[in-house]
Design a protein around this motif. Structure first.
Motif, mmCIF file in Angstrom:
data_model
loop_
_atom_site.group_PDB
_atom_site.id
_atom_site.type_symbol
_atom_site.label_atom_id
_atom_site.label_comp_id
_atom_site.label_asym_id
_atom_site.label_seq_id
_atom_site.Cartn_x
_atom_site.Cartn_y
_atom_site.Cartn_z
ATOM 1 N N SER A 18 0.817 -1.214 0.000
ATOM 2 C CA SER A 18 0.000 0.000 0.000
ATOM 3 C C SER A 18 0.855 1.270 0.000
ATOM 4 O O SER A 18 0.436 2.297 -0.522
ATOM 5 C CB SER A 18 -0.954 0.010 1.190
ATOM 6 N N ASP A 28 3.858 1.468 -1.419
ATOM 7 C CA ASP A 28 4.749 1.457 -2.570
ATOM 8 C C ASP A 28 4.302 2.416 -3.661
ATOM 9 O O ASP A 28 5.103 3.166 -4.215
ATOM 10 C CB ASP A 28 4.856 0.032 -3.117
ATOM 11 N N SER A 29 3.019 2.385 -3.992
ATOM 12 C CA SER A 29 2.518 3.249 -5.070
ATOM 13 C C SER A 29 1.013 3.415 -4.910
ATOM 14 O O SER A 29 0.374 2.747 -4.094
ATOM 15 C CB SER A 29 2.828 2.630 -6.432
ATOM 16 N N GLU A 30 0.462 4.289 -5.728
ATOM 17 C CA GLU A 30 -0.985 4.502 -5.693
ATOM 18 C C GLU A 30 -1.727 3.260 -6.171
ATOM 19 O O GLU A 30 -2.766 2.912 -5.619
ATOM 20 C CB GLU A 30 -1.353 5.705 -6.568
ATOM 21 N N SER A 31 -1.193 2.587 -7.177
ATOM 22 C CA SER A 31 -1.845 1.365 -7.655
ATOM 23 C C SER A 31 -1.765 0.261 -6.609
ATOM 24 O O SER A 31 -2.684 -0.551 -6.474
ATOM 25 C CB SER A 31 -1.220 0.908 -8.975
ATOM 26 N N GLY A 32 -0.660 0.206 -5.852
ATOM 27 C CA GLY A 32 -0.559 -0.762 -4.760
ATOM 28 C C GLY A 32 -1.571 -0.487 -3.671
ATOM 29 O O GLY A 32 -2.173 -1.407 -3.118
ATOM 30 N N PHE A 33 -1.770 0.799 -3.368
ATOM 31 C CA PHE A 33 -2.779 1.172 -2.376
ATOM 32 C C PHE A 33 -4.158 0.758 -2.839
ATOM 33 O O PHE A 33 -4.957 0.227 -2.061
ATOM 34 C CB PHE A 33 -2.726 2.682 -2.119
ATOM 35 N N ASP A 34 -4.452 0.986 -4.134
ATOM 36 C CA ASP A 34 -5.752 0.588 -4.681
ATOM 37 C C ASP A 34 -5.930 -0.921 -4.632
ATOM 38 O O ASP A 34 -7.034 -1.420 -4.367
ATOM 39 C CB ASP A 34 -5.902 1.091 -6.112
ATOM 40 N N CYS A 35 -4.848 -1.655 -4.872
ATOM 41 C CA CYS A 35 -4.911 -3.121 -4.823
ATOM 42 C C CYS A 35 -5.227 -3.606 -3.411
ATOM 43 O O CYS A 35 -6.065 -4.485 -3.220
ATOM 44 C CB CYS A 35 -3.588 -3.702 -5.312
#
Length: 124
Positions: free
Chosen positions: A47, A49-56
């Motif tokens: 979460s 690591d990146s915005e896409s990781g947070f979304d995941c």
């Protein structure tokens, strides 16, 4: 060596007292918490690591099986905390008799069930 001692190898016929079950569950939840920390640290790292990781991670957390994993972790944490407090009180010299030890074990299990239901209501 005494050859007349009873041997019972059928584990389904042995009835453990509540205090033994509570002690075993405390150890089991400790192992669960060990692996749960790895899962939670991984989710935190993804979460952050990146915005896409947070979304995941956010999507994982909104799925029913993700909530079930969180519920299991919270239930294990609740039991391990209550069981640890029970053992701490026993280390201070209280609840060491058979009756009071079994009663405290039953109360610990009952409180964990209540906290588990509350955690389920909170998550869902």
């Amino acid at each position: 060596m005494n050859k007349q001692r009873p041997i019972n190898l059928e584990l389904n016929t042995i009835s453990f007292p509540a205090s033994a079950i509570a002690s075993i569950l405390h150890r089991v939840t400790g192992v669960i918490m060990f692996f749960a920390m790895g899962i939670l640290m991984y989710l935190l790292a993804v979460s952050l690591d990146s915005e896409s990781g947070f979304d995941c991670v956010q999507q994982f957390s909104s799925e029913p099986w993700g909530k079930f994993i969180y519920w299991g972790i919270l239930t294990a944490l609740a039991y391990h905390l209550l069981g640890g407090l029970r053992h701490l009180v026993m280390d201070l010299g209280f609840w060491e008799e058979i009756q009071s030890g079994n009663s405290s074990a039953q109360i610990t299990i009952a409180l964990t069930l209540v906290l588990s239901v509350l955690a389920g209501v909170w998550l869902w």
